[in-house]
Design a protein around this motif. Sequence first.
Motif, PDB file in Angstrom:
ATOM      1  N   ASP A   1       0.849  -1.185   0.000  1.00  0.00           N
ATOM      2  CA  ASP A   1       0.000   0.000   0.000  1.00  0.00           C
ATOM      3  C   ASP A   1       0.889   1.241   0.000  1.00  0.00           C
ATOM      4  O   ASP A   1       1.149   1.837   1.036  1.00  0.00           O
ATOM      5  N   GLY A   2       1.380   1.595  -1.156  1.00  0.00           N
ATOM      6  CA  GLY A   2       2.292   2.726  -1.302  1.00  0.00           C
ATOM      7  C   GLY A   2       2.034   3.423  -2.619  1.00  0.00           C
ATOM      8  O   GLY A   2       1.032   3.143  -3.295  1.00  0.00           O
ATOM      9  N   PRO A   3       2.929   4.329  -3.013  1.00  0.00           N
ATOM     10  CA  PRO A   3       2.673   5.138  -4.216  1.00  0.00           C
ATOM     11  C   PRO A   3       2.489   4.326  -5.504  1.00  0.00           C
ATOM     12  O   PRO A   3       1.691   4.712  -6.348  1.00  0.00           O
TER      13      PRO A   3
ATOM     14  N   THR B   1      -0.939   2.813  -5.468  1.00  0.00           N
ATOM     15  CA  THR B   1      -1.888   3.914  -5.626  1.00  0.00           C
ATOM     16  C   THR B   1      -2.027   4.271  -7.097  1.00  0.00           C
ATOM     17  O   THR B   1      -3.126   4.438  -7.614  1.00  0.00           O
ATOM     18  N   ARG B   2      -0.899   4.352  -7.805  1.00  0.00           N
ATOM     19  CA  ARG B   2      -0.959   4.718  -9.213  1.00  0.00           C
ATOM     20  C   ARG B   2      -1.522   3.608 -10.076  1.00  0.00           C
ATOM     21  O   ARG B   2      -2.288   3.846 -11.004  1.00  0.00           O
TER      22      ARG B   2
ATOM     23  N   GLU C   1      -1.397   7.797 -18.446  1.00  0.00           N
ATOM     24  CA  GLU C   1      -0.084   8.009 -17.841  1.00  0.00           C
ATOM     25  C   GLU C   1       1.022   7.814 -18.870  1.00  0.00           C
ATOM     26  O   GLU C   1       0.976   6.896 -19.689  1.00  0.00           O
TER      27      GLU C   1
ATOM     28  N   ARG D   1      -7.992   8.541 -11.186  1.00  0.00           N
ATOM     29  CA  ARG D   1      -6.575   8.331 -11.495  1.00  0.00           C
ATOM     30  C   ARG D   1      -6.260   8.797 -12.916  1.00  0.00           C
ATOM     31  O   ARG D   1      -5.242   9.443 -13.163  1.00  0.00           O
TER      32      ARG D   1
ATOM     33  N   PRO E   1      -6.348   7.502  -1.517  1.00  0.00           N
ATOM     34  CA  PRO E   1      -5.316   6.470  -1.530  1.00  0.00           C
ATOM     35  C   PRO E   1      -4.078   6.899  -0.731  1.00  0.00           C
ATOM     36  O   PRO E   1      -3.830   8.091  -0.551  1.00  0.00           O
ATOM     37  N   VAL E   2      -3.322   5.895  -0.293  1.00  0.00           N
ATOM     38  CA  VAL E   2      -2.054   6.136   0.388  1.00  0.00           C
ATOM     39  C   VAL E   2      -1.126   6.922  -0.534  1.00  0.00           C
ATOM     40  O   VAL E   2      -1.111   6.699  -1.747  1.00  0.00           O
ATOM     41  N   ALA E   3      -0.393   7.855   0.021  1.00  0.00           N
ATOM     42  CA  ALA E   3       0.581   8.634  -0.741  1.00  0.00           C
ATOM     43  C   ALA E   3      -0.065   9.314  -1.951  1.00  0.00           C
ATOM     44  O   ALA E   3       0.499   9.359  -3.040  1.00  0.00           O
ATOM     45  N   ALA E   4      -1.275   9.818  -1.753  1.00  0.00           N
ATOM     46  CA  ALA E   4      -2.024  10.436  -2.853  1.00  0.00           C
ATOM     47  C   ALA E   4      -1.225  11.570  -3.498  1.00  0.00           C
ATOM     48  O   ALA E   4      -1.260  11.747  -4.721  1.00  0.00           O
TER      49      ALA E   4
ATOM     50  N   SER F   1       1.715  11.755  -4.234  1.00  0.00           N
ATOM     51  CA  SER F   1       2.675  11.276  -5.234  1.00  0.00           C
ATOM     52  C   SER F   1       2.057  11.231  -6.628  1.00  0.00           C
ATOM     53  O   SER F   1       2.759  11.090  -7.623  1.00  0.00           O
ATOM     54  N   LEU F   2       0.730  11.335  -6.715  1.00  0.00           N
ATOM     55  CA  LEU F   2       0.077  11.364  -8.024  1.00  0.00           C
ATOM     56  C   LEU F   2       0.195  12.745  -8.669  1.00  0.00           C
ATOM     57  O   LEU F   2      -0.156  12.916  -9.835  1.00  0.00           O
TER      58      LEU F   2
END
Lengths: 426, 337
Positions: free
Chosen positions: A196-198, A201-202, B26, B188, B212-215, B217-218
Amino acid sequence: MAAKAHLLIRKGRVIDPASGRDEVADLLVEDGRLVRIGASLDAPGAEIVEAEGLWVIPGLVDACVHLSLPDSGRAGDVTSETRAAAAGGITHLAAQPDCGPVDSTAVVRLIREQAGQAGFARVLPVAALTQHLDGVQLAEMATLARAGCIAVGQAGAPVADALVLKRGLEYAATFDLPVMFRPQDAALAAGGCAHDGPVATRLGLPGIPAVAESVELARDLLLVEATGVRAHFQQISSRESLPLLRAAKARGLPVTADVSIHHLLLDESALEGFDSHCHVIPPLRGAADREALLAAVADGTIDAVCSQHQPSGSFSKTAPFPATRPGISGLDTLLPLVLKLVEDGALPLHRALEAVTAAPARCLGIQAGHLEPGRPASLCVLAAGESRTLSSHWLSAGRNSPWLHSRLPGAVKLTVCQGKVSWLSD
Amino acid sequence: MTLAPPPSSRVQLTDDGKLRHFLSVEHLSRSLLEDMLDTAASFVDVGGRAIKKVPLLRGKTVVNLFFESSTRTRSTFELAAKRLSADVLNLDISKSATSKGETLLDTLRNLEAMAADMFVVRHQDSGAPFFIANEVTPGVAVINAGDGRHAHPTQAMLDMYTIRHYKGGFDGLRVAIVGDVLHSRVARSQIHALNILGAEEVRLIGPRTLLPVAAESLGVTVFNDMAQGLRDVDVVIMLRLQKERMDSAFLPSEAEFFRLYGLNNEKLRHAKPDAIVMHPGPINRGVEIASEVADGPRSVILNQVTFGIAVRMAVMSMAISGQESSQNPEQGEDHGR
């Protein structure tokens, strides 16, 4: 396989992390026992192995292998996988209880028979803590230990609640059976397939948070302290777990831990492009976790490095990432990847070798992983500097590995398992 | 030395940078996305003609491969393909094949035998269209119509079309995306598209359970409060809130969610006076959006649907032409002479 051999291995660099020995020497094996290590040994009639320029190290001990019994759905069988182990310098491996499952003496006997007939490696079964690994009803641990199991565990299957676990630990402690834990809170990990990290997430992959591991590890450590059971924690993956382990060891708890080799080489970024060969549980975590795990292996917080071998057929990886079966086929790569970590300067040589020999033997409570005169000889002779493309030497029936087509150091020339030649390269 | 292109763009672009699959926004270039919007603009008028067809995909077979049912999305793809004169086959796989134990790869091999030219794929697993694009026969295009929580690139591009239509462009724009970002493939893809097209700021607004975690970073700014998050934004995108989120402890109740994050006229006051309101649909009135906003003058929700067909026509024609150019490289050489 050759009978118990008389072998004289000459002029190899003998590295035995347990004793600190690292010197060019001869090594004599008689009647399956390592008799002597020294300069210019003479042994008339013994078969001579010229090892000049090669390394002689203890046979590797792999604390976590998922065996291929017919019901396991894994690729290959006990013969094919133990052969891959022997060719990878591994002489002892702890078979996880999730095939069978290992909850009856019949299954233990089957594993021992198949491994014995194959003769490639010593297979040490770990018994199920609960029947059918259901997490509710205790398995007959004492009987299974008498049948040859070296420890008990759940291989990742959850235990219903803290009460069942506490009683299971008390029962195991009664017979001084070590317990193997794979800490992961089932609810926190439910449905997840990636850290559960970046990256997750992407990529929109359902996550397994690091706290799923540390929450359960913290609880398990408290129960270990309360019951006094010997505990081995498998596949530590997150940096949050390390202070908990350090504190437990500092308090003098009978606790050891291991990490899978792939967690030392890969992080979450390997999942880019949805590479299903990097789908493992626990998941590959962040770069900072990988760094912390390497440091924890270096300082001994994590005792051992294992393969977490999970061979599977190609069909199990040809699906969208979340639908693929997690796991990496690891027996062919354990030693080459450890050597790569040394080559990359990520781990010092002696510690790295100890982490796959003497340390896992200590975790499992077995006599192995060292070159001690008087004991049955289990050793590996290898060309450490010779690198090879693995795909052409691959022996496991599971080719599910991100390193299948990589070029890695370490060509095993000879493996001796308990006095018998278990692998000899052409 | 140049860095290797990221895996997603390697799969979806030809060697000379043309789109051949559309799997994710992306890593695509700004010029390619602008090209897509311009191409869509040329198709918008087609819907207004007496004969609503152009012959770009004549003789081609498009297979709508939906592992998750979605009548709306599938219908717009079907209409887009038909307006390009393609033959369309709709397959609802969710009930048939998988329940018989057939793997996705088996399904794919069977459909390839029907000589399809394009698969439009919706799947519950993130990454499924990547898997299909990697396994499919060369020359067959794959369009992602939504995969797990990962991406819904055609929806994002029709949203970009809508924004450009009403705002003229992206420079200086502040866009807020509100609600269940965690489970949203639409969000996303929108975030990537907005950042690539040069929006000033993308904001996410929601409770921490739905982010989301570390949002960050998007490439977004995160807000937990609507008044702060909506301040001076040009575009508000509301996300659909699935009812089952209440069952798994993401939220206490619809009522509390609506009170905190539901868009009504009062909250909309914080946005710029000319801000537009968007929603990928279908909307939950009184859950994430009040009727006064959904049916109000700032809402462009129904226009999104109209533009959706044109954008999907653009994507389909670009992917087919990319496939053709990579299958017949000599044509490209002729062109250069």
